[in-house]
Enzyme design. Structure first.
Site, PDB file in Angstrom:
ATOM      1  CG  ASN A 136      -0.605   7.423  -5.314  1.00 15.01           C
ATOM      2  OD1 ASN A 136      -1.620   6.946  -4.809  1.00 15.01           O
ATOM      3  ND2 ASN A 136       0.595   6.889  -5.137  1.00 15.01           N
ATOM      4  CG  HIS A 138      -2.758   4.343  -2.841  1.00 10.22           C
ATOM      5  ND1 HIS A 138      -1.686   5.084  -2.412  1.00 10.22           N
ATOM      6  CD2 HIS A 138      -3.511   4.143  -1.741  1.00 10.22           C
ATOM      7  CE1 HIS A 138      -1.798   5.318  -1.118  1.00 10.22           C
ATOM      8  NE2 HIS A 138      -2.898   4.763  -0.685  1.00 10.22           N
ATOM      9  CD  GLU A 143       1.525   3.095  -3.720  1.00  2.18           C
ATOM     10  OE1 GLU A 143       0.830   4.005  -4.221  1.00  2.18           O
ATOM     11  OE2 GLU A 143       2.037   3.184  -2.591  1.00  2.18           O
TER      12      GLU A 143
HETATM   13  C1  GLP Z   1      -3.524   4.306   2.931  1.00  7.75           C
HETATM   14  C2  GLP Z   1      -4.327   2.980   2.814  1.00  7.75           C
HETATM   15  C3  GLP Z   1      -5.485   3.121   1.870  1.00  7.75           C
HETATM   16  C4  GLP Z   1      -6.192   4.419   2.188  1.00  7.75           C
HETATM   17  C5  GLP Z   1      -5.317   5.569   1.784  1.00  7.75           C
HETATM   18  C6  GLP Z   1      -5.876   6.921   2.134  1.00  7.75           C
HETATM   19  O1  GLP Z   1      -2.239   4.203   2.446  1.00  7.75           O
HETATM   20  N1  GLP Z   1      -3.572   1.835   2.469  1.00  7.75           N
HETATM   21  O2  GLP Z   1      -6.338   1.992   1.995  1.00  7.75           O
HETATM   22  O3  GLP Z   1      -7.379   4.515   1.463  1.00  7.75           O
HETATM   23  O4  GLP Z   1      -4.003   5.414   2.251  1.00  7.75           O
HETATM   24  O5  GLP Z   1      -5.785   7.186   3.490  1.00  7.75           O
HETATM   25  P1  GLP Z   1      -6.470   8.402   4.169  1.00  7.75           P
HETATM   26  O6  GLP Z   1      -7.932   8.098   4.252  1.00  7.75           O
HETATM   27  O7  GLP Z   1      -5.839   8.484   5.521  1.00  7.75           O
HETATM   28  O8  GLP Z   1      -6.176   9.605   3.341  1.00  7.75           O
END
Ligand code: GLP
Length: 246
Positions: A136, A138, A143
């Site tokens: 999304n 973030h 968020e």
């Molecule tokens: C998590 C973390 C983020 C991260 C994101 C994506 O919730 N808090 O810092 O960048 O989600 O994660 P992923 O790389 O596993 O897709």
């Protein structure tokens, strides 16, 4: 934004690792901002390997992680502190006291957020902040709807983020509902930002980041206003970008 496209996850990890090593080898006292999630994992493995081969030392580096779950201590395999130790800190010569993460088990969480922000100020600015990105948009745990002016704060996690991260927990009930995260303004204060994005699952997210408008509804969009951002994307993540750079 400077966009680097690479073939796959492995190439993304090596490219990102090389960028970090170059920084640290240019200035031993580099302050690194670090992220968790699956996107930086390969980069950490690459850094550990290069450290073992004698190509880099982290003995004077300071690190600040973006975020941490509320309620999980460092012995909990799902805490970000545990993740960092497991993927990076245990394998390099970074002094324990130089590795900073917000403490999600602090009795006074608001006080912890202020103290964390102060600690970053004390060492000066973060030289290079590594970021992943949520589906999304973030960054950290900021968020959609988070103020672009935000500093380190407590967040209520979106249902979609809890769902996306549930794969690491035994059941949905165990996924924390809150986290501490650097704010958008904290992230934007870094001198340089490196965003890693890979896999077809993130293709729409990347297209939106590169071609959508700047809005608090899509937190990462603010990165367009930062003077020094590099995005390393693999082919799968880059697939849905319409105006491709050659
Ligand atoms: C998590 C973390 C983020 C991260 C994101 C994506 O919730 N808090 O810092 O960048 O989600 O994660 P992923 O790389 O596993 O897709």
């Amino acid at each position: 934004m400077n966009i680097i496209t690479v073939k796959d996850y492995q190439e993304m990890s090596a490219r990102a690792g090389e960028l970090l090593i170059e920084k640290v080898n240019t200035d031993r006292k580099t302050v690194l901002g670090l992220a968790t999630g699956s996107n930086p994992e390969g980069m950490y493995a690459y850094l550990a390997k290069k450290y073992n081969e004698g190509n880099v030392s982290f003995s004077d580096v300071q690190t600040f992680n973006l975020d941490e779950y509320v309620g999980l201590d460092e012995e909990n395999p799902n805490s970000y502190k545990y993740y960092m130790k497991h993927h990076l800190f245990n394998h390099i010569d970074l002094p324990v006291q130089n590795a900073h993460l917000p403490n999600g088990t602090a009795a006074d969480l608001a006080g912890e957020c202020n103290a964390y922000e102060k600690k970053i100020e004390e060492v000066g600015k973060i030289d290079l902040q590594v970021l992943g990105i949520g589906l999304n948009g973030h960054i950290g745990f900021n968020e959609p709807g988070t103020s672009f002016q935000s500093r380190t704060h407590i967040v209520e996690l979106d249902a979609s983020t809890r769902q996306a991260n549930a794969r690491f927990f035994e059941s949905m009930d165990e996924v924390p509902t809150q986290a501490l995260t650097m704010g958008i303004a904290s992230i934007m204060s870094s001198k340089e930002i490196l965003l890693l994005i890979s896999g077809e699952g993130k293709a729409e997210t990347l297209a939106k980041l590169l071609e959508g408008s700047i809005s608090e509804d899509f937190p990462a969009s603010i990165l367009h206003e930062h003077p020094n951002v590099t995005v390393i994307a693999d082919e799968a993540a880059y697939a849905k970008v319409k105006n491709k750079q050659s």
